[in-house]
Design a protein around this motif. Structure first.
Motif, PDB file in Angstrom:
ATOM      1  N   UNK A 163      26.114  -6.506  28.139  1.00 26.07           N
ATOM      2  CA  UNK A 163      27.572  -6.699  28.138  1.00 26.07           C
ATOM      3  C   UNK A 163      28.199  -6.576  29.513  1.00 26.07           C
ATOM      4  N   UNK A 164      27.422  -6.217  30.535  1.00 26.88           N
ATOM      5  CA  UNK A 164      27.970  -6.109  31.876  1.00 26.88           C
ATOM      6  C   UNK A 164      28.287  -7.502  32.425  1.00 26.88           C
ATOM      7  N   UNK A 165      29.430  -7.643  33.056  1.00 28.81           N
ATOM      8  CA  UNK A 165      29.852  -8.936  33.586  1.00 28.81           C
ATOM      9  C   UNK A 165      28.928  -9.395  34.702  1.00 28.81           C
ATOM     10  N   UNK A 166      28.778 -10.700  34.843  1.00 29.51           N
ATOM     11  CA  UNK A 166      27.885 -11.268  35.852  1.00 29.51           C
ATOM     12  C   UNK A 166      28.625 -12.298  36.700  1.00 29.51           C
ATOM     13  N   UNK A 197      26.410  -7.945  38.066  1.00 25.68           N
ATOM     14  CA  UNK A 197      25.457  -7.998  36.961  1.00 25.68           C
ATOM     15  C   UNK A 197      24.972  -6.609  36.602  1.00 25.68           C
ATOM     16  N   UNK A 198      23.849  -6.579  35.917  1.00 21.54           N
ATOM     17  CA  UNK A 198      23.198  -5.327  35.573  1.00 21.54           C
ATOM     18  C   UNK A 198      22.278  -4.953  36.726  1.00 21.54           C
ATOM     19  N   UNK A 199      22.580  -3.879  37.406  1.00 16.66           N
ATOM     20  CA  UNK A 199      21.834  -3.521  38.610  1.00 16.66           C
ATOM     21  C   UNK A 199      20.656  -2.605  38.327  1.00 16.66           C
ATOM     22  N   UNK A 236      19.958   3.261  29.217  1.00 20.92           N
ATOM     23  CA  UNK A 236      21.287   2.999  29.760  1.00 20.92           C
ATOM     24  C   UNK A 236      21.144   2.022  30.924  1.00 20.92           C
ATOM     25  N   UNK A 237      22.095   1.117  31.017  1.00 23.15           N
ATOM     26  CA  UNK A 237      22.147   0.177  32.134  1.00 23.15           C
ATOM     27  C   UNK A 237      23.464   0.362  32.869  1.00 23.15           C
ATOM     28  N   UNK A 238      23.429   0.278  34.194  1.00 23.41           N
ATOM     29  CA  UNK A 238      24.653   0.382  34.991  1.00 23.41           C
ATOM     30  C   UNK A 238      24.681  -0.750  36.003  1.00 23.41           C
ATOM     31  N   UNK A 239      25.843  -1.002  36.548  1.00 26.21           N
ATOM     32  CA  UNK A 239      25.960  -2.068  37.539  1.00 26.21           C
ATOM     33  C   UNK A 239      27.384  -2.227  38.000  1.00 26.21           C
ATOM     34  N   UNK A 240      27.824  -3.474  38.046  1.00 29.18           N
ATOM     35  CA  UNK A 240      29.158  -3.782  38.535  1.00 29.18           C
ATOM     36  C   UNK A 240      29.117  -4.930  39.513  1.00 29.18           C
ATOM     37  N   UNK A 281      31.458   0.481  41.278  1.00 27.12           N
ATOM     38  CA  UNK A 281      30.115  -0.097  41.247  1.00 27.12           C
ATOM     39  C   UNK A 281      29.061   0.983  41.406  1.00 27.12           C
ATOM     40  N   UNK A 282      28.027   0.944  40.564  1.00 24.68           N
ATOM     41  CA  UNK A 282      26.939   1.910  40.635  1.00 24.68           C
ATOM     42  C   UNK A 282      25.613   1.146  40.706  1.00 24.68           C
ATOM     43  N   UNK A 283      24.776   1.506  41.694  1.00 23.08           N
ATOM     44  CA  UNK A 283      23.518   0.796  41.898  1.00 23.08           C
ATOM     45  C   UNK A 283      22.308   1.604  41.474  1.00 23.08           C
ATOM     46  N   UNK A 284      22.463   2.917  41.232  1.00 23.99           N
ATOM     47  CA  UNK A 284      21.316   3.742  40.873  1.00 23.99           C
ATOM     48  C   UNK A 284      21.656   4.739  39.791  1.00 23.99           C
ATOM     49  N   UNK A 285      20.648   5.085  38.960  1.00 27.94           N
ATOM     50  CA  UNK A 285      20.849   6.069  37.913  1.00 27.94           C
ATOM     51  C   UNK A 285      19.517   6.680  37.519  1.00 27.94           C
TER      52      UNK A 285
END
Length: 349
Positions: free
Chosen positions: A228-231, A236-238, A249-253, A284-288
């Motif tokens: 569901x993350x916008x691209x 996108x999904x990072x 869990x997926x994160x991105x932005x 925006x988050x690139x790591x988790x």
């Protein structure tokens, strides 16, 4: 993602996951404790072995190693790598590690050391000008895979069964077609992750939709689902990260709008379906990452700060405003983060 690299804007994926056990709260007063690295390299590659041992890979071919909890970092660059960008690291212990450099053609390489970085072996140098490797993961001490952006309309998977000493390209017959402009983001070494002995996931963006691919057989065959993350070209999904086979869990932005909203996506069925999280992150988050000792706790990082979740990604609290690109947690619960201007920190109280 090759077309972003040319504009020096490459960033990567990260995600985390949790197992259904009672929540254990992280210390309320936890904070990042910066360590002295004596370099201004940007570290997007990070591997936490324990509270004492960690490795980091960065720009300018820099590789660092600590064996005393970050009090001192030893520079152990592979020879002749000054022009390379190390974006992913997997360390087995204080002596054995594998690092991945990104780029088109021969710039994509895998180096391996078994003596703490005193000597390095070039285990793989990409011969295909169309391939661009973004990230890698290991299932155990011998078996691992690396991900390339699409070649001939499909993502490419590289595989090792001897701890990274040798690699081979897997057949793409079991890989679904890529979307136009779809690629992985080489921003945190977490666009490709694994859990257990056979399961792997990789996340994408850059095209019309962001997606997450899942393999249950060490990268030979894959299924794909929409996130569901916008691209967009820069969104996108990072990243994705799993604890167990089902909960993730997926994160991105959007790395071109780092202060904009970042949507969190959750799955409870191994990535077959994803749903938007109830709360967005603060940019925006690139790591988790998820500390193995606290499987309902998750930490997400990005250029505008760090957030913690204590309920499997449903809600988040900002606890630091510093810039980091990636985060990793070791078997003993120790968590490390790294990013621009030589920043490497350990979570402390």
């Amino acid at each position: 993602m090759r077309w972003l690299t040319r504009s020096a804007a490459l960033l990567a994926c990260t995600a985390l996951a949790v197992t259904p056990v009672p929540a254990v709260a992280a210390p309320a007063d936890a904070s990042w404790q910066l360590t002295p690295t004596n370099t201004d390299a940007r570290f997007r590659g990070l591997s936490a072995v324990s509270g004492r041992v960690a490795w980091a890979g960065g720009s300018g071919g820099v590789v660092l190693r600590t064996v005393n909890g970050g009090r001192e970092w030893q520079r152990v660059d592979p020879p002749g790598a000054a022009e390379l960008q190390f974006r992913d690291v997997h360390a087995f212990d204080e002596r054995r590690a594998v690092v991945l450099s990104i780029g088109e053609g021969a710039a994509s390489r895998v180096y391996r050391t078994s003596d703490g970085g005193r000597t390095w072996q070039v285990a793989f140098q990409n011969p295909d000008p169309e391939a661009f490797y973004d990230c890698l993961t290991f299932f155990d001490s011998r078996n691992g895979i690396a991900l390339s952006d699409p070649v001939g309309g499909k993502f490419r998977i590289l595989s090792t069964s001897d701890g990274g000493q040798s690699w081979k390209v897997l057949s793409d017959k079991g890989m679904p077609p890529a979307l136009d402009k779809e690629a992985g983001f080489a921003a945190s070494g977490q666009c490709l992750v694994s859990s257990g002995g056979r399961d792997a996931w990789f996340a994408t963006g850059g095209g019309a939709r962001s997606r997450v691919f899942h393999s249950a057989d060490r990268g030979n065959t894959w299924r794909v689902s929409e996130s569901p993350l916008a691209a967009s070209e820069s969104a996108g999904t990072f990243g994705v990260a799993f604890v167990g086979r089902r909960h993730g869990i997926a994160v991105g932005g959007d790395f071109a709008n780092v202060a904009g909203p970042s949507t969190v996506a959750l799955t409870g069925d191994g990535g077959r379906t994803w749903r938007a999280g109830a709360q967005q992150l603060g940019g925006y988050r690139s790591g988790v990452a998820v500390p193995p000792t606290r499987p309902w706790t998750a930490i997400a990082v990005g250029p505008t700060g760090s957030d913690v979740s204590r309920d499997g990604g449903r809600s988040w609290t900002r606890f630091d405003d510093g810039s980091f690109d990636t985060v990793d947690c070791a078997w003993d619960g120790a968590c490390w983060a790294s990013g621009e201007r030589g920043r490497i920190a350990k979570l402390g109280r």
